[in-house]
Enzyme design. Structure first.
Site, PDB file in Angstrom:
ATOM      1  CG  PHE A   1      -0.368   0.505   2.485  1.00  0.00           C
ATOM      2  CD1 PHE A   1       0.341  -0.325   3.327  1.00  0.00           C
ATOM      3  CD2 PHE A   1      -0.506   1.842   2.843  1.00  0.00           C
ATOM      4  CE1 PHE A   1       0.905   0.148   4.507  1.00  0.00           C
ATOM      5  CE2 PHE A   1       0.049   2.328   4.024  1.00  0.00           C
ATOM      6  CZ  PHE A   1       0.760   1.480   4.854  1.00  0.00           C
ATOM      7  CE  LYS A   2       5.181   1.213   4.729  1.00  0.00           C
ATOM      8  NZ  LYS A   2       4.596  -0.090   5.091  1.00  0.00           N
TER       9      LYS A   2
END
Ligand code: PLP
Length: 464
Positions: A111-112
């Protein structure tokens, strides 16, 4: 819009300046002075918007015209063009009224990417305008480093140095960083553990005299406001998809530094009707202990099957404490000073308010493997170990089954094949665009845990 420090002493900054800063000079973290509000009508109007258009709506009030609307839209479009799914953040159903929000469709499968693709493009835009160059220095236990490198590899005004603990990140994670061969990308494998890496980065931010004249360090960890801001978007995107604002919605978030779930908290403050936010932790459970029994004492770090959540103290929790204590910087400054010699105890009032929205749960490694196997058996859906923690925490703490529960999938299972194999599931397959990862050439520098040595390496490799 002005940004203020959680410790009340540092002067307020503009949007662009806050992006180019790490911690505030008083040691605090920056937050917007006012939280933008979206009415029920505003949120109804978000229905059906593509991800990028929604992202613009959510971020624009924070940017407040400092970057023009046209430029902001362009930065957003370029940032999510690298994602491999047209929905950007697709929802998948895994149970009755239970959904997975797949946040791993970006270039590095975690998700980064949502924040770091955006931060890379935003930084280059601001720096081009200012005719300035900066140096990014960051420590990673895996996912942040690869996402930051991927986000900055094409930046003309950024040299990026990422420190990872030598031989202590997974092979997939290492290769995602070290196979990016660009002149401005430098991987340092430090002879030490993740804490050593992080301490070195902290000390470097505190004294930047090793940098050439005119350069400054920029942070890519979740103390950078841009990261939180970009993450607010997918809470709205998913909430609206399951019927908000008419329906309430709950989220379960695999949590380490409290950056991702803090974005969910802000979404709730901005008007999204969130019923429950579940803090899901592994055996490094300081946040679970804090919410469940007001015990916020640091304990020794344990290495788990969900390494991206292996933390002793969650830095972004300070932003939460700030809100829980009436946004009074003096109170937070005192609280953080006191925490140096032990733990933080919340007032009854602050704890009660936190519990209105947050619940928490912790899983150990054996439980994680069970969940991966069980969900695979029932649905043939493969969870990565971080996501598995979120799914089980949601099932254990859910207050109202009529409210849709959205579990954030923070990584693709192929990033953590060891855990998947241990759970007895078939080997997860890397997405097509990464299928040659193990054949690509690697480049990185092994250095001793010696700050002078690392600083020499950095100053030697910075571009004119
Ligand atoms: C970084 C990370 C987390 C933790 O997110 P925080 O914002 O630090 O709470 C969880 N899962 C994965 C896969 C991550 O990379």
């Amino acid at each position: 819009m002005k940004f203020i420090s959680t410790r009340g002493q540092a002067s307020a900054l503009s949007f662009e300046d806050v992006i180019l800063t790490g911690l505030a000079s008083d040691g605090g973290l920056y937050l917007p002075e006012v939280i933008p509000q979206f009415s029920t009508t505003d949120i109804e109007a978000m229905r059906g918007l593509p991800y990028n258009e929604l992202a613009f709506k959510i971020m624009a009030p924070f940017v407040d015209g400092e970057v023009s609307d046209v430029d902001l839209k362009d930065i957003i479009d370029r940032s999510y063009a690298t994602f491999r799914h047209d929905a950007i953040a697709p929802l998948v159903q895994t149970g009755h009224n239970e959904f997975i929000l797949e946040l791993f469709q970006g270039p590095t499968l975690a998700f980064k990417d949502f924040a770091l693709q955006f931060l890379g493009n935003l930084l280059d835009f601001i720096l081009e305008k200012r005719q300035q160059k900066v140096v990014i220095m960051g420590a990673t236990s895996g996912d942040t480093g690869s996402a930051a490198i991927e986000g900055c590899r094409h930046c003309k005004h950024v040299d990026i140095f990422i420190l990872h603990p030598h031989k202590r990140v997974s092979e997939v994670q290492r290769r995602q960083m070290t196979t990016v061969i660009e002149d401005n990308v430098h991987n340092i494998a430090l002879e030490g553990n993740f804490d050593d890496c992080q301490n070195m980065v902290k000390a470097s931010f505190a004294d930047q005299s090793f940098l050439p004249e005119g350069r400054q360090l920029v942070a890519v960890n979740s103390i950078n406001w841009a990261r939180i801001m970009a993450q607010i978007v997918y809470y709205f995107y998913a909430g609206v998809a399951v019927g908000s604002p008419a329906r309430k919605v709950s989220f379960s978030v695999p949590t380490g530094n409290f950056g991702d779930i803090f974005a969910g908290y802000l979404a709730s403050r901005m008007g999204l009707p969130i019923d429950q936010l579940v803090i899901a932790t592994n055996q490094n459970d300081i946040l679970h202990r804090c919410i469940s029994r007001n015990d916020h004492s640091p304990q020794p770090l344990e290495h788990s099957l969900s390494p991206s959540m292996d933390i002793m103290v969650s830095s972004n929790f300070e932003r939460m404490l700030f809100d829980l204590h009436g946004r009074d910087g003096n109170v937070i400054a005192k609280l953080m000073e006191a925490s140096k010699s032990g733990s933080i105890t919340l007032s009854d009032d602050a704890l009660a308010r936190a519990r209105e929205l947050f619940s928490s749960y912790r899983l150990n490694d054996d439980e994680v493997l069970e969940v991966i196997a069980q969900v695979y058996d029932r649905t043939e859906y493969l969870l990565d170990p971080h996501t598995a923690i979120g799914v089980q925490a949601a099932r254990k703490t859910r207050r109202n089954k009529a409210v849709p529960m959205i579990c954030l999938a923070t990584a693709h299972p192929a990033k953590f094949p060891e855990a998947i194999q241990k759970a007895g599931c078939h080997d997860p397959v890397l997405p097509h665009h990464m299928s040659d990862l193990f054949d690509r050439k690697e480049h990185y520098q092994v250095l001793d845990n010696d700050i002078a040595l690392v600083h020499r390496f950095i100053s030697k490799n910075i571009h004119e």
